[in-house]
Design a protein around this motif. Sequence first.
Motif, PDB file in Angstrom:
ATOM      1  N   ARG A  69       0.834  -1.203   0.000  1.00 58.74           N
ATOM      2  CA  ARG A  69       0.000   0.000   0.000  1.00 58.74           C
ATOM      3  C   ARG A  69       0.869   1.253   0.000  1.00 58.74           C
ATOM      4  O   ARG A  69       0.539   2.262  -0.636  1.00 58.74           O
ATOM      5  N   PHE A  70       1.980   1.192   0.705  1.00 58.26           N
ATOM      6  CA  PHE A  70       2.903   2.325   0.758  1.00 58.26           C
ATOM      7  C   PHE A  70       3.478   2.610  -0.634  1.00 58.26           C
ATOM      8  O   PHE A  70       3.495   3.758  -1.095  1.00 58.26           O
ATOM      9  N   LEU A  71       3.935   1.578  -1.321  1.00 55.95           N
ATOM     10  CA  LEU A  71       4.511   1.760  -2.653  1.00 55.95           C
ATOM     11  C   LEU A  71       3.457   2.226  -3.656  1.00 55.95           C
ATOM     12  O   LEU A  71       3.736   3.042  -4.539  1.00 55.95           O
ATOM     13  N   ALA A  72       2.236   1.718  -3.512  1.00 54.81           N
ATOM     14  CA  ALA A  72       1.150   2.160  -4.395  1.00 54.81           C
ATOM     15  C   ALA A  72       0.879   3.651  -4.188  1.00 54.81           C
ATOM     16  O   ALA A  72       0.614   4.385  -5.156  1.00 54.81           O
ATOM     17  N   ALA A  73       0.956   4.101  -2.943  1.00 52.99           N
ATOM     18  CA  ALA A  73       0.728   5.517  -2.665  1.00 52.99           C
ATOM     19  C   ALA A  73       1.850   6.372  -3.246  1.00 52.99           C
ATOM     20  O   ALA A  73       1.610   7.489  -3.712  1.00 52.99           O
ATOM     21  N   VAL A  74       3.083   5.858  -3.231  1.00 49.34           N
ATOM     22  CA  VAL A  74       4.190   6.582  -3.859  1.00 49.34           C
ATOM     23  C   VAL A  74       3.943   6.709  -5.354  1.00 49.34           C
ATOM     24  O   VAL A  74       4.102   7.785  -5.942  1.00 49.34           O
ATOM     25  N   LEU A 127       0.091   8.180   2.093  1.00 47.41           N
ATOM     26  CA  LEU A 127       1.446   7.930   2.589  1.00 47.41           C
ATOM     27  C   LEU A 127       1.571   8.331   4.051  1.00 47.41           C
ATOM     28  O   LEU A 127       2.130   7.587   4.869  1.00 47.41           O
ATOM     29  N   THR A 128       1.058   9.486   4.378  1.00 46.24           N
ATOM     30  CA  THR A 128       1.137   9.974   5.751  1.00 46.24           C
ATOM     31  C   THR A 128       0.373   9.062   6.688  1.00 46.24           C
ATOM     32  O   THR A 128       0.802   8.794   7.816  1.00 46.24           O
ATOM     33  N   ARG A 129      -0.746   8.543   6.232  1.00 47.08           N
ATOM     34  CA  ARG A 129      -1.558   7.652   7.063  1.00 47.08           C
ATOM     35  C   ARG A 129      -0.842   6.328   7.333  1.00 47.08           C
ATOM     36  O   ARG A 129      -0.991   5.735   8.410  1.00 47.08           O
ATOM     37  N   LEU A 130      -0.058   5.858   6.357  1.00 49.79           N
ATOM     38  CA  LEU A 130       0.636   4.587   6.495  1.00 49.79           C
ATOM     39  C   LEU A 130       1.912   4.695   7.324  1.00 49.79           C
ATOM     40  O   LEU A 130       2.514   3.678   7.668  1.00 49.79           O
ATOM     41  N   LEU A 131       2.319   5.906   7.628  1.00 53.07           N
ATOM     42  CA  LEU A 131       3.511   6.129   8.439  1.00 53.07           C
ATOM     43  C   LEU A 131       3.114   6.514   9.864  1.00 53.07           C
ATOM     44  O   LEU A 131       2.193   7.301  10.072  1.00 53.07           O
ATOM     45  N   ASP A 163       5.124  -1.605  12.402  1.00 50.55           N
ATOM     46  CA  ASP A 163       4.584  -1.737  13.754  1.00 50.55           C
ATOM     47  C   ASP A 163       3.068  -1.733  13.640  1.00 50.55           C
ATOM     48  O   ASP A 163       2.457  -0.692  13.388  1.00 50.55           O
ATOM     49  N   ASP A 164       2.460  -2.907  13.803  1.00 47.67           N
ATOM     50  CA  ASP A 164       1.020  -3.084  13.627  1.00 47.67           C
ATOM     51  C   ASP A 164       0.639  -2.789  12.182  1.00 47.67           C
ATOM     52  O   ASP A 164       0.977  -3.546  11.284  1.00 47.67           O
ATOM     53  N   ASP A 165      -0.035  -1.692  11.897  1.00 40.40           N
ATOM     54  CA  ASP A 165      -0.467  -1.422  10.526  1.00 40.40           C
ATOM     55  C   ASP A 165       0.184  -0.174   9.942  1.00 40.40           C
ATOM     56  O   ASP A 165      -0.290   0.381   8.959  1.00 40.40           O
ATOM     57  N   ARG A 166       1.294   0.270  10.548  1.00 37.12           N
ATOM     58  CA  ARG A 166       1.986   1.454  10.044  1.00 37.12           C
ATOM     59  C   ARG A 166       3.500   1.229  10.051  1.00 37.12           C
ATOM     60  O   ARG A 166       4.005   0.364  10.752  1.00 37.12           O
TER      61      ARG A 166
END
Length: 300
Positions: free
Chosen positions: A181-186, A194-198, A279-282
């Motif tokens: 999901r992080f790479l897809a957001a990039v 991206l901010t939500r996944l971090l 860590d968990d979902d982020r």
Amino acid sequence: MTNAGPARAAEFDAHRPRLTALAYRLTGRFADAEDAVQEAWLRLAGEAAEIRDLGAWLSTVVGRICLDRTRSAAHRRERYVGPWLPEPVVTPLDARDPLEAVVGRDDLRMAALRMLHELPAEQRFAFVLHDGFQVPFAEIAELLDCPAATARQHASRARKALAADTPPRAPLPRQQEVVERFLAAVHAGDLTELTRLLHPEAALFGDSGGKASTARRPIRGGGKIARFMLGLATKYGTTALEGARPVLVNGDLGMFVPGDPTDPTGRTSPRRVLVFTVDDDRIAELHDVVNPDKLTGLAL
């Protein structure tokens, strides 16, 4: 007279994976770890006296060799450009690899090793030798040239620092889901996602040694890291990630980006290894290793 016969060589080989793990944790470089283990074998081969506990003897010898190397390299570490990260140990995502014996433990994760190598050498050595390899504090004290009580205190301080700052390892499927999901957001240029996944207190550490492009200082805060990642995507284009492949880096999910060192324009993203601490979902930590000296051993 030496004892370097076939039986002793076989005994040593049985200890080799454990000794390599010990030396890698102490030095942060896999090549240095192999050199230290090989030097330990040479010392064993020349040892004529009877050794009652070969494992303990070898652990102490490897510790002494690594301590000498650490002290001799201290001035180079001080002059290092930007953050210093341990050399990544990359293993296949879908196949067993001999290096898994080195990096399967939680305390060999990149996040744990980064923290470990930010501690004073005395704390790192006392903690690793005692907690990881059951070397008595009396022997550690002799190695560090300090009282046993001080060696115990060094280990305690390191233990508390690691416990406070290293999140537990998330299951691999969970890591894969978050990183995808992080790479897809990039790719999509989605700053909000991206901010939500971090994690709000996430940190990014880039290791270039001044030889490639990444952050020269740690970046802290999910929003700042998200903007940095989108800045890289703008500079190099998201096509740089198309050749990337998922790998395990010190047991955590990572990405190997091959780059194009022949590009004369310098616009191609450099060869890099990205390591994610989920860590968990982020994402709690992101490590960006682009120093070519630390990527020469990758056979990918």
